[in-house]
Motif scaffolding. Structure first.
Motif, PDB file in Angstrom:
ATOM      1  N   ASN A  77      -5.782   2.385  -8.251  1.00  0.00           N
ATOM      2  CA  ASN A  77      -6.034   1.406  -9.340  1.00  0.00           C
ATOM      3  C   ASN A  77      -4.845   0.171  -9.550  1.00  0.00           C
ATOM      4  O   ASN A  77      -4.765  -0.546 -10.583  1.00  0.00           O
ATOM      5  CB  ASN A  77      -5.980   2.209 -10.769  1.00  0.00           C
ATOM      6  N   ASN A  78      -4.042   0.038  -8.482  1.00  0.00           N
ATOM      7  CA  ASN A  78      -3.050  -0.727  -8.307  1.00  0.00           C
ATOM      8  C   ASN A  78      -3.593  -1.894  -7.433  1.00  0.00           C
ATOM      9  O   ASN A  78      -3.786  -1.701  -6.370  1.00  0.00           O
ATOM     10  CB  ASN A  78      -1.827  -0.132  -8.031  1.00  0.00           C
ATOM     11  N   ALA A  79      -3.517  -3.335  -7.799  1.00  0.00           N
ATOM     12  CA  ALA A  79      -3.945  -4.354  -7.280  1.00  0.00           C
ATOM     13  C   ALA A  79      -3.179  -4.550  -6.218  1.00  0.00           C
ATOM     14  O   ALA A  79      -3.555  -5.196  -5.039  1.00  0.00           O
ATOM     15  CB  ALA A  79      -4.234  -5.598  -8.200  1.00  0.00           C
ATOM     16  N   LEU A  80      -1.949  -4.409  -6.199  1.00  0.00           N
ATOM     17  CA  LEU A  80      -0.742  -4.440  -5.334  1.00  0.00           C
ATOM     18  C   LEU A  80      -0.692  -3.372  -4.135  1.00  0.00           C
ATOM     19  O   LEU A  80      -0.067  -3.407  -3.237  1.00  0.00           O
ATOM     20  CB  LEU A  80       0.710  -4.578  -5.841  1.00  0.00           C
ATOM     21  N   ASP A  81      -1.584  -2.485  -4.319  1.00  0.00           N
ATOM     22  CA  ASP A  81      -1.847  -1.554  -3.023  1.00  0.00           C
ATOM     23  C   ASP A  81      -2.644  -2.346  -2.093  1.00  0.00           C
ATOM     24  O   ASP A  81      -3.911  -2.661  -2.610  1.00  0.00           O
ATOM     25  CB  ASP A  81      -2.434  -0.229  -3.542  1.00  0.00           C
ATOM     26  N   ILE A  82      -2.131  -2.071  -0.817  1.00  0.00           N
ATOM     27  CA  ILE A  82      -3.265  -3.256  -0.011  1.00  0.00           C
ATOM     28  C   ILE A  82      -3.358  -2.275   1.466  1.00  0.00           C
ATOM     29  O   ILE A  82      -2.237  -1.795   1.895  1.00  0.00           O
ATOM     30  CB  ILE A  82      -2.251  -4.571   0.322  1.00  0.00           C
ATOM     31  N   ALA A  83      -4.508  -2.029   1.884  1.00  0.00           N
ATOM     32  CA  ALA A  83      -4.770  -1.309   2.932  1.00  0.00           C
ATOM     33  C   ALA A  83      -4.993  -2.377   4.201  1.00  0.00           C
ATOM     34  O   ALA A  83      -5.893  -3.283   3.955  1.00  0.00           O
ATOM     35  CB  ALA A  83      -5.964  -0.447   3.026  1.00  0.00           C
ATOM     36  N   ILE A  84      -4.708  -2.053   5.456  1.00  0.00           N
ATOM     37  CA  ILE A  84      -5.042  -2.954   6.470  1.00  0.00           C
ATOM     38  C   ILE A  84      -6.113  -2.286   6.970  1.00  0.00           C
ATOM     39  O   ILE A  84      -6.051  -1.000   7.542  1.00  0.00           O
ATOM     40  CB  ILE A  84      -3.742  -3.092   7.457  1.00  0.00           C
ATOM     41  N   ASN A  85      -7.096  -3.040   7.318  1.00  0.00           N
ATOM     42  CA  ASN A  85      -8.417  -2.515   8.109  1.00  0.00           C
ATOM     43  C   ASN A  85      -8.321  -3.168   9.465  1.00  0.00           C
ATOM     44  O   ASN A  85      -9.175  -4.412   9.630  1.00  0.00           O
ATOM     45  CB  ASN A  85      -9.702  -2.759   7.365  1.00  0.00           C
ATOM     46  N   GLY A  86      -7.852  -2.480  10.386  1.00  0.00           N
ATOM     47  CA  GLY A  86      -7.744  -3.185  11.626  1.00  0.00           C
ATOM     48  C   GLY A  86      -6.369  -3.233  12.260  1.00  0.00           C
ATOM     49  O   GLY A  86      -5.456  -2.511  11.599  1.00  0.00           O
ATOM     50  N   ASN A  87      -6.053  -4.136  13.141  1.00  0.00           N
ATOM     51  CA  ASN A  87      -4.754  -4.256  13.777  1.00  0.00           C
ATOM     52  C   ASN A  87      -3.707  -4.892  12.629  1.00  0.00           C
ATOM     53  O   ASN A  87      -4.110  -5.743  11.853  1.00  0.00           O
ATOM     54  CB  ASN A  87      -4.878  -4.934  14.867  1.00  0.00           C
ATOM     55  N   GLY A  88      -2.490  -4.488  13.252  1.00  0.00           N
ATOM     56  CA  GLY A  88      -1.454  -5.335  12.165  1.00  0.00           C
ATOM     57  C   GLY A  88      -0.532  -4.557  11.408  1.00  0.00           C
ATOM     58  O   GLY A  88      -1.005  -3.547  11.066  1.00  0.00           O
ATOM     59  N   PHE A  89       0.593  -5.009  10.991  1.00  0.00           N
ATOM     60  CA  PHE A  89       1.313  -4.314  10.491  1.00  0.00           C
ATOM     61  C   PHE A  89       1.983  -5.202   9.313  1.00  0.00           C
ATOM     62  O   PHE A  89       2.249  -6.647   9.474  1.00  0.00           O
ATOM     63  CB  PHE A  89       2.888  -4.047  11.350  1.00  0.00           C
ATOM     64  N   PHE A  90       2.374  -4.677   8.166  1.00  0.00           N
ATOM     65  CA  PHE A  90       3.029  -5.715   7.007  1.00  0.00           C
ATOM     66  C   PHE A  90       4.384  -5.829   7.649  1.00  0.00           C
ATOM     67  O   PHE A  90       5.132  -5.097   8.288  1.00  0.00           O
ATOM     68  CB  PHE A  90       3.138  -5.096   5.790  1.00  0.00           C
ATOM     69  N   ARG A  91       5.107  -7.119   7.275  1.00  0.00           N
ATOM     70  CA  ARG A  91       6.354  -7.430   7.593  1.00  0.00           C
ATOM     71  C   ARG A  91       7.105  -7.265   6.314  1.00  0.00           C
ATOM     72  O   ARG A  91       6.797  -7.969   5.283  1.00  0.00           O
ATOM     73  CB  ARG A  91       6.556  -8.742   8.163  1.00  0.00           C
TER      74      ARG A  91
END
Length: 460
Positions: A77-91
């Motif tokens: 329910n948190n808009a700032l929860d973000i999932a990566i669907n595929g390759n990559g990392f958050f920096r």
């Protein structure tokens, strides 16, 4: 008698059990990547011969490799929860000044007291900033911040959000070609006497054929009602295709005693182009009140656009009636567009699949806050784990390539979601059984070696 082989097996499978246990322990850790123990046999060239007669001296732990496969995505329910669907990392950065990069797949973010987007450990999510609220600056990567202050009002006027050939207010109507009635009170002085309008018996529908209203906004964001009254000029010849338009603000002020004139072709379209009918309502011009000239920008009570203290100056905007038509069908207001709005407060944030962070305001406006970036590595297994769901680059991983989500081989983002651990509990429990049996077997080999040694010692 050598115990080396069995002892190495005990050591290796003990570590392998540690790996399996760690995977199971993190089965609910967001963004966690399960690891796998890789084994290698051990030989000593100087011992036990060589070639066909060479005997191994045990097993070694070659590597513990993390498996960077996709985890399941679950909705939150948190808009700032973000999932990566595929390759990559958050920096991430540990501070606004320290530009050292940390990388994670855990997308559980929130705002801190200063409006920065941070994770649960206070790490700053980085990306491209937006200074103007419309475009992002890709020249540098900075900690993303969200301005929690409200958005300022915008008065109705010229704006690039509307077509370049149109104005700040667009009103398109169809004036019924079949209505032959001309106003019973002629335009001009009689209308002037009604300035400002008094809604009584002296003003009625016999004075106009059709009217339509729109909301406009002044510099302070206060709304005002603008009404256009359409009066057919004549009932024969070319005059039958000519209409006078009187513009009234707040049902009180006639902008000009001289109407705007619309002339139509026989086919119902305007004579000339739309630009011919775009004009500026400049309220510094004098208008009539009970036959007396008044100045809307200076006379007390008539400075309608200055509703808030400290607001002053001329108020002018463009109104375009170029979409008006004169067809043989019922009166209808086809289009009303204007670019002004009142002040607004931030109501929610959203992040799209490209990483654009957008603020939504109570006045219906949106503002671009920035864009999340993703980092990729040639060898993710070369990253060094730092705990707290963080990795750092090493010589083995190579330097990161940073860019926008969805570009190249980078994955897309899904807001209001998190990527779960990719631990397969069923597989890990099976692995645990296998490692346990291997450990027991190696313990048995040591026990057997001990029994043989005891037999040798017991010889007489």
């Amino acid at each position: 008698m050598a115990f080396q082989q069995g002892l190495s097996g005990l050591n290796v499978y003990s570590k392998a059990l540690d790996v399996v246990s760690n995977n199971i322990a993190n089965a609910s850790t967001v963004g966690f990547k399960a690891a796998q123990a890789h084994f290698a046999d051990v030989y000593a060239g100087a011992l036990n011969g060589s070639g066909a007669s060479q005997v191994g001296i045990g097993v070694g732990l070659a590597a513990v490799q993390q498996q960077f496969t996709q985890g399941n995505i679950s909705v939150t329910n948190n808009a700032l929860d973000i999932a990566i669907n595929g390759n990559g990392f958050f920096r991430l950065q540990q501070s606004t000044l320290d530009q050292t990069g940390y990388y994670t797949r855990n997308g559980q973010f929130h705002l801190d007291k200063s409006g920065y987007i941070v994770n649960s450990n206070g790490g700053y999510l980085t990306g491209y900033d937006s200074a103007d609220g419309v475009n992002v600056d890709t020249a540098s990567i900075v900690p993303l911040t969200v301005g929690t202050e409200g958005i300022q009002p915008q008065q109705t006027g010229w704006s690039s959000s509307l077509d370049a050939s149109q104005g700040g207010l667009i009103i398109g109507v169809n004036l019924d070609n079949r209505d032959k009635k001309a106003a019973t009170i002629a335009a001009g002085s009689d209308w002037t006497e009604l300035t400002p309008f008094a809604w009584d018996s002296t003003f009625n529908t016999s004075m106009y054929n059709y009217s339509t209203s729109a909301t406009i906004y002044d510099q302070a964001g206060a709304s005002h009602t603008l009404t256009n009254y359409y009066v057919r000029s004549g009932d024969s010849g070319v005059d039958a295709r000519t209409w006078d338009v009187y513009t009234v603000i707040d049902n009180k002020y006639l902008v000009s005693a001289t109407p705007t004139q619309l002339e139509f072709e026989p086919n119902g379209t305007l004579v000339g182009n739309a630009g011919d009918y775009r004009f500026e309502l400049d309220l510094s011009a004098t208008v009539m009140q009970d036959g007396t000239a008044m100045d809307l920008t200076s006379d007390t009570g008539l400075n309608w656009f200055a509703q808030s203290p400290g607001v002053s100056g001329d108020f002018a905007f463009y109104m375009d009636m170029g979409k008006s038509t004169h067809y043989g069908m019922a009166y209808n207001t086809d289009d009303i567009i204007q670019d002004g709005y009142t002040a607004g407060t931030l109501t929610k944030l959203s992040v799209d699949e490209k990483g654009f962070v957008v603020g939504n305001y109570s006045n219906g406006q949106t503002k671009l806050m920035g864009q999340v970036v993703l980092a990729e590595f040639n060898n993710p297994n070369g990253l060094q784990s730092m705990g707290d769901n963080l990795w750092v680059e090493t010589f083995a991983s190579g330097q990161p390539t940073i860019g926008t989500p969805g570009a190249g081989t980078r994955g897309s983002l899904q807001s209001g979601s998190v990527e779960e651990s990719n631990t397969d509990l069923t597989q890990e429990l099976v692995n645990m059984i296998v490692m346990q049996r291997n450990y027991q077997a190696n313990a048995q080999s040591i026990k057997t070696q001990d029994q043989i040694l005891q037999t040798l010692v017991s010889l007489r």
